[in-house]
Design a protein around this motif. Structure first.
Motif, PDB file in Angstrom:
ATOM      1  N   PRO A  57     139.211 -24.133 128.239  1.00  0.00           N
ATOM      2  CA  PRO A  57     139.098 -24.828 126.959  1.00  0.00           C
ATOM      3  C   PRO A  57     138.976 -26.339 127.134  1.00  0.00           C
ATOM      4  CG  PRO A  57     141.335 -24.028 127.309  1.00  0.00           C
ATOM      5  CD  PRO A  57     140.498 -23.447 128.404  1.00  0.00           C
ATOM      6  N   GLY A  58     138.173 -26.952 126.263  1.00  0.00           N
ATOM      7  CA  GLY A  58     138.055 -28.412 126.287  1.00  0.00           C
ATOM      8  C   GLY A  58     137.050 -28.945 127.275  1.00  0.00           C
ATOM      9  N   VAL A  59     136.529 -28.086 128.133  1.00  0.00           N
ATOM     10  CA  VAL A  59     135.574 -28.543 129.141  1.00  0.00           C
ATOM     11  C   VAL A  59     134.273 -28.986 128.469  1.00  0.00           C
ATOM     12  CG1 VAL A  59     134.118 -27.766 131.052  1.00  0.00           C
ATOM     13  CG2 VAL A  59     136.523 -27.165 131.001  1.00  0.00           C
ATOM     14  N   TYR A  60     133.766 -28.140 127.579  1.00  0.00           N
ATOM     15  CA  TYR A  60     132.523 -28.472 126.878  1.00  0.00           C
ATOM     16  C   TYR A  60     132.707 -29.735 126.035  1.00  0.00           C
ATOM     17  CZ  TYR A  60     128.988 -28.265 123.200  1.00  0.00           C
ATOM     18  OH  TYR A  60     127.991 -28.583 122.321  1.00  0.00           O
ATOM     19  N   GLU A  61     133.794 -29.775 125.262  1.00  0.00           N
ATOM     20  CA  GLU A  61     133.979 -30.867 124.312  1.00  0.00           C
ATOM     21  C   GLU A  61     134.122 -32.220 124.999  1.00  0.00           C
ATOM     22  OE1 GLU A  61     135.415 -27.970 124.165  1.00  0.00           O
ATOM     23  OE2 GLU A  61     135.115 -27.161 122.144  1.00  0.00           O
ATOM     24  N   ARG A  62     134.757 -32.244 126.188  1.00  0.00           N
ATOM     25  CA  ARG A  62     134.978 -33.530 126.831  1.00  0.00           C
ATOM     26  C   ARG A  62     133.742 -34.022 127.551  1.00  0.00           C
ATOM     27  NH1 ARG A  62     140.106 -31.515 127.049  1.00  0.00           N
ATOM     28  NH2 ARG A  62     141.403 -32.679 125.627  1.00  0.00           N
ATOM     29  N   GLY A  63     132.664 -33.313 127.484  1.00  0.00           N
ATOM     30  CA  GLY A  63     131.424 -33.783 128.100  1.00  0.00           C
ATOM     31  C   GLY A  63     130.560 -32.624 128.505  1.00  0.00           C
ATOM     32  N   HIS A  64     129.424 -32.468 127.821  1.00  0.00           N
ATOM     33  CA  HIS A  64     128.497 -31.386 128.169  1.00  0.00           C
ATOM     34  C   HIS A  64     127.111 -31.975 128.365  1.00  0.00           C
ATOM     35  CE1 HIS A  64     128.945 -31.699 123.743  1.00  0.00           C
ATOM     36  NE2 HIS A  64     127.653 -31.866 123.828  1.00  0.00           N
ATOM     37  N   ILE A  65     126.210 -31.173 128.852  1.00  0.00           N
ATOM     38  CA  ILE A  65     124.835 -31.625 129.013  1.00  0.00           C
ATOM     39  C   ILE A  65     124.301 -31.970 127.618  1.00  0.00           C
ATOM     40  CG2 ILE A  65     122.523 -30.886 129.702  1.00  0.00           C
ATOM     41  CD1 ILE A  65     123.815 -29.298 131.965  1.00  0.00           C
ATOM     42  N   PRO A  66     123.711 -33.162 127.453  1.00  0.00           N
ATOM     43  CA  PRO A  66     123.298 -33.594 126.114  1.00  0.00           C
ATOM     44  C   PRO A  66     122.468 -32.523 125.396  1.00  0.00           C
ATOM     45  CG  PRO A  66     123.060 -35.388 127.659  1.00  0.00           C
ATOM     46  CD  PRO A  66     123.433 -34.177 128.469  1.00  0.00           C
ATOM     47  N   GLY A  67     122.864 -32.204 124.192  1.00  0.00           N
ATOM     48  CA  GLY A  67     122.124 -31.234 123.387  1.00  0.00           C
ATOM     49  C   GLY A  67     122.556 -29.795 123.599  1.00  0.00           C
ATOM     50  N   ALA A  68     123.432 -29.542 124.560  1.00  0.00           N
ATOM     51  CA  ALA A  68     123.828 -28.159 124.845  1.00  0.00           C
ATOM     52  C   ALA A  68     124.733 -27.612 123.741  1.00  0.00           C
ATOM     53  CB  ALA A  68     124.567 -28.086 126.176  1.00  0.00           C
ATOM     54  N   THR A  69     124.589 -26.328 123.454  1.00  0.00           N
ATOM     55  CA  THR A  69     125.425 -25.653 122.460  1.00  0.00           C
ATOM     56  C   THR A  69     126.590 -24.980 123.170  1.00  0.00           C
ATOM     57  OG1 THR A  69     123.457 -25.233 121.143  1.00  0.00           O
ATOM     58  CG2 THR A  69     125.392 -23.899 120.635  1.00  0.00           C
ATOM     59  N   ASN A  70     127.729 -24.917 122.491  1.00  0.00           N
ATOM     60  CA  ASN A  70     128.923 -24.327 123.088  1.00  0.00           C
ATOM     61  C   ASN A  70     129.037 -22.846 122.729  1.00  0.00           C
ATOM     62  OD1 ASN A  70     131.404 -24.192 124.380  1.00  0.00           O
ATOM     63  ND2 ASN A  70     132.557 -24.815 122.570  1.00  0.00           N
ATOM     64  N   VAL A  71     129.212 -22.016 123.729  1.00  0.00           N
ATOM     65  CA  VAL A  71     129.481 -20.604 123.481  1.00  0.00           C
ATOM     66  C   VAL A  71     130.752 -20.254 124.249  1.00  0.00           C
ATOM     67  CG1 VAL A  71     128.713 -18.280 124.022  1.00  0.00           C
ATOM     68  CG2 VAL A  71     127.148 -19.855 122.928  1.00  0.00           C
ATOM     69  N   VAL A  72     131.713 -19.649 123.550  1.00  0.00           N
ATOM     70  CA  VAL A  72     133.012 -19.372 124.157  1.00  0.00           C
ATOM     71  C   VAL A  72     133.037 -17.921 124.631  1.00  0.00           C
ATOM     72  CG1 VAL A  72     135.497 -19.371 123.756  1.00  0.00           C
ATOM     73  CG2 VAL A  72     134.060 -21.048 122.608  1.00  0.00           C
ATOM     74  N   TRP A  73     133.230 -17.727 125.913  1.00  0.00           N
ATOM     75  CA  TRP A  73     133.135 -16.381 126.468  1.00  0.00           C
ATOM     76  C   TRP A  73     134.120 -15.420 125.813  1.00  0.00           C
ATOM     77  CZ3 TRP A  73     136.322 -13.116 129.392  1.00  0.00           C
ATOM     78  CH2 TRP A  73     135.666 -11.994 129.897  1.00  0.00           C
ATOM     79  N   HIS A  74     135.407 -15.849 125.732  1.00  0.00           N
ATOM     80  CA  HIS A  74     136.443 -14.919 125.278  1.00  0.00           C
ATOM     81  C   HIS A  74     136.258 -14.418 123.850  1.00  0.00           C
ATOM     82  CE1 HIS A  74     138.988 -16.371 128.703  1.00  0.00           C
ATOM     83  NE2 HIS A  74     139.174 -15.076 128.748  1.00  0.00           N
ATOM     84  N   THR A  75     135.574 -15.195 123.011  1.00  0.00           N
ATOM     85  CA  THR A  75     135.444 -14.762 121.620  1.00  0.00           C
ATOM     86  C   THR A  75     133.996 -14.546 121.207  1.00  0.00           C
ATOM     87  OG1 THR A  75     135.606 -17.090 121.030  1.00  0.00           O
ATOM     88  CG2 THR A  75     137.582 -15.756 120.750  1.00  0.00           C
ATOM     89  N   ASP A  76     133.042 -15.201 121.877  1.00  0.00           N
ATOM     90  CA  ASP A  76     131.646 -15.112 121.435  1.00  0.00           C
ATOM     91  C   ASP A  76     130.858 -14.021 122.156  1.00  0.00           C
ATOM     92  OD1 ASP A  76     132.008 -17.178 119.689  1.00  0.00           O
ATOM     93  OD2 ASP A  76     131.243 -18.720 121.035  1.00  0.00           O
TER      94      ASP A  76
END
Lengths: 303, 380
Positions: A50-69
């Motif tokens: 958790p928090g890995v995507y939010e604290r910095g992701h590849i610009p424009g990338a969408t977040n998908v959470v494995w455990h729930t998505d």
């Protein structure tokens, strides 16, 4: 004028380069960085921490959470087609979009994503070679803002059961030899010295492996920096273990995510006929009456 | 300032810089360890220079010695809420998607939380400080704080022992309440700031102005004014959440207690549901250096340097008669911080700033416990 000519020449070169580099199942970090703004590309991060995507992701990338998505949170299953379609549309994916997946922990969960999208017949799915780790190690730019993409229009197909191995398929392959079974867990799990690596709570009550499976730990498919080995090296690696793609293959691990990584190498890079067994050892090692080989002989004592 | 103090502060600053340079860049989750250490240092200086101590501030108010400290806490909450809201806007533009912001201390709003907070409040009244203030007081040479922190470790152990019962009885059926999910980011921020502003205007009635001082005195000797320590705390909390994780000072203590207890075979093997709850999670240690460990180390070291510089370094031994009080207070705080998933910093600051109901619940129960303890102790 000259400048315009030069710019258009450079653009043409970049475009052809882009087309070239995106032909295979993998994209390099360098290519992705140069093509982030290109039309028809959708970048999706599947990280498990958790928090890995939010604290910095590849610009424009969408977040998908494995455990729930990407999995059904109630029954043990992959996410439904409607859920996957909803996620992809929210990420702006259309029928002709190239989806590029990446994530933390060696791209394992991103590879799971690639497998699930394959089950639902989504075309043009690629992995960022080396995943998040290499992108960060190379000091490439990260963004903290959640992007807003115009809704995509993709329609996913019904789940293709032939992309997925169920326990009956594994037992049949074990007993009848209809497929090569690759166990990608560590040598200690495979031999039955331990049931699961230290610290994992979801475990099984039998140690060992599916009778007839061969052991090629997932890590042997990658180089030091996390990128996949060359197709030639991968071919040699599995050939040495007795798998040359002449027969169907089933991959499994503990919960099915690391075996997705090997599934990707074998099916997408080498083009073999591979099914991922997502039930993996947490299903098989708990199942009643299935063929198990336990070389080291660890007996489960409820401890 | 004596030459001796200046020399000691310089040595400590050099040690701080060396550790900062020597720390590994990342922990296992990719969080920057040197930054966590630096933020701990900044927080330590603000705690020490601002006397940002939850219990002393509340006691000052109770005993008519001014409400500046309480005002500092309220200002910190306002600035931190603004900071969190700015981050939420980027991370989770749609708060009603059913997801919670990652890592934010949005713990279950449970009866256990209230019980833990009340015990924590009582414990801080008994021991004279909350956990964060004991940590910065280590840097001022308070030996009594060592006793209370040891008690807190013990209390954590008791918390782990009672956890499974509390979890099945209460925590499991409680849900985290995150205000923005129901009233939106803007609605939450407006209500939160209005409520805090109302409390602040009430607290300002007991404001006491500090006598004029030279700039040097004001920065290095005197207690920092409430708005300064409040605004700085809010900023530190925001940067910490953006880059490392929410502020908290008990995760490392809890991890040490859990690892030791598990190793000694005193704790239950499995603590139900604990690793899945938001807050100052107390995991079994797998690596020597954790982000909370280096944060607390930075806090203690920097408050030590700051205390030397300010001339506040005064090694004191507690009177023998006070030892049971310090120890029991510590035990109560440790138990409360474990079952409440954090303390005054991890729940009141980080929970409230995050828009979680757990923050105000902890604050109310903690104040009740502390005030009760204060009343009882006055009669003794």
């Amino acid at each position: 004028m000259i400048r315009i000519l030069l710019t258009s020449a450079a653009t043409a070169l970049t475009l052809s380069h882009a087309a070239l580099a995106s032909d295979g199942p993998l994209v390099t970090a360098e290519w992705l960085e140069q093509n982030l703004d290109a039309e028809g590309i959708s970048v999706i991060e599947v990280s498990v921490n958790p928090g890995v995507y939010e604290r910095g992701h590849i610009p424009g990338a969408t977040n998908v959470v494995w455990h729930t998505d990407l999995v059904d949170p109630v029954r043990r299953d992959i996410a439904s087609g409607e859920r996957i379609q909803e996620l992809l549309r929210a990420a702006g994916v259309n029928e002709d979009t190239t989806v590029i997946l990446y994530g933390d922990t060696n791209n394992w969960f991103a590879a799971w994503g690639a497998w699930v999208l394959d089950v639902y017949g989504v075309q043009n799915v690629k992995l960022l070679d080396g995943g998040r780790k290499l992108w960060e190690a190379e000091g490439r730019a990260l963004d903290t803002a959640a992007p807003a993409h115009p809704e995509g229009a993709i329609t996913v197909a019904d789940a293709d059961a032939t992309k997925r191995a169920f326990i009956a398929d594994v037992v049949a392959a074990s007993e009848g030899g209809s497929a090569d079974i690759i166990d990608i867990r560590s040598a200690d799990e495979f031999s039955g010295k331990i049931i699961a690596p230290e610290g994992f709570k979801e475990t099984a009550i039998r140690a060992g492996h599916v009778t007839g499976a061969i052991n090629v730990p997932w890590g042997q498919a990658v180089q030091e920096d996390g990128r996949f080995k060359s197709p030639e090296a991968l071919k040699a690696l599995y050939a040495e273990a007795g798998v040359d793609g002449s027969r169907p293959i089933i991959t499994y691990c503990r919960i099915g995510e690391r075996s997705s990584h090997t599934w990707f190498a074998l099916s997408k890079i080498l083009g073999y006929d591979v099914r991922n067994y997502d039930g993996s050892w947490t299903e098989y090692g708990n199942a009643v009456g299935v063929p198990v080989t336990n070389v080291a002989g660890l007996v489960w004592t409820g401890q | 300032m004596t030459t001796r103090n200046a020399f000691a502060a310089a040595l400590l600053a050099a040690l701080f810089c060396s550790i900062f340079l020597l720390l590994p860049q990342r922990d296992a989750l990719g969080r920057p360890l040197p930054l966590s250490f630096l933020l701990g240092g900044a927080f330590g200086v603000v705690l020490q220079r601002g006397r940002f101590c939850f219990w002393c501030n509340w006691r000052d108010l109770l005993e008519g010695r001014g409400s500046n400290g309480v005002a500092a806490i309220l200002i910190a909450l306002m600035v931190g809420s603004l900071g969190y809201a700015a981050i939420y806007g980027a991370w989770l533009p749609n708060p009603s998607s059913g997801r919670l912001p990652p890592d934010a201390h949005i713990g279950p709003a449970s009866l256990t939380l209230a019980l833990g907070a009340a015990a924590f409040g009582l414990g801080m009244a008994l021991s004279g400080s909350c956990i964060s203030a004991h940590l910065y007081r280590l840097g001022e040479g308070s030996a009594g704080s060592v006793i209370s922190l040891a008690g807190a470790l013990l209390g954590f152990g008791l918390g782990f022992v009672s956890w499974n019962t509390l979890y099945l009885w209460d925590v499991q059926s409680s849900r985290p309440v995150w205000f923005p999910a129901s009233i939106g980011h803007g609605g939450w921020l407006a209500v939160q700031l209005a409520a805090l502003a109302a409390l602040l205007s009430w607290a300002m009635r007991g404001w006491q102005s500090a006598p004029a001082a030279s700039p040097w005195e004001a920065v290095f000797r005197r207690r920092w004014p409430a708005p300064v320590s409040g605004i700085l705390t809010g900023l530190i909390a925001t940067i910490a959440y953006l880059r490392v994780g929410p502020l908290g000072v008990t995760a490392e203590l809890g991890s040490i207690a859990r690892t030791t207890g598990t190793w000694a075979g005193l704790l239950p093997e499995g603590l139900m549901g604990l690793d899945g709850l938001a807050g100052c999670a107390t995991v079994v240690k797998e690596a020597i250096l954790s982000r909370n460990g280096v944060f607390v180390a930075g806090l203690v070291l920097a408050s030590f340097a700051s205390a030397r510089l300010a001339g506040d370094w005064a090694p004191t031994l507690p009177p023998r008669a006070a030892i049971p009080r310090l120890l029991i207070g510590g035990v109560l705080m440790g138990w409360g911080a474990m079952v409440g998933l954090g303390c005054t910093v991890g729940v009141i600051l980080s929970g409230t700033m995050a828009g979680s109901l757990s923050g105000p619940i902890f604050a109310a129960a903690c104040i009740a416990g502390a005030t009760g303890g204060w009343l009882v102790m006055r009669r003794l």
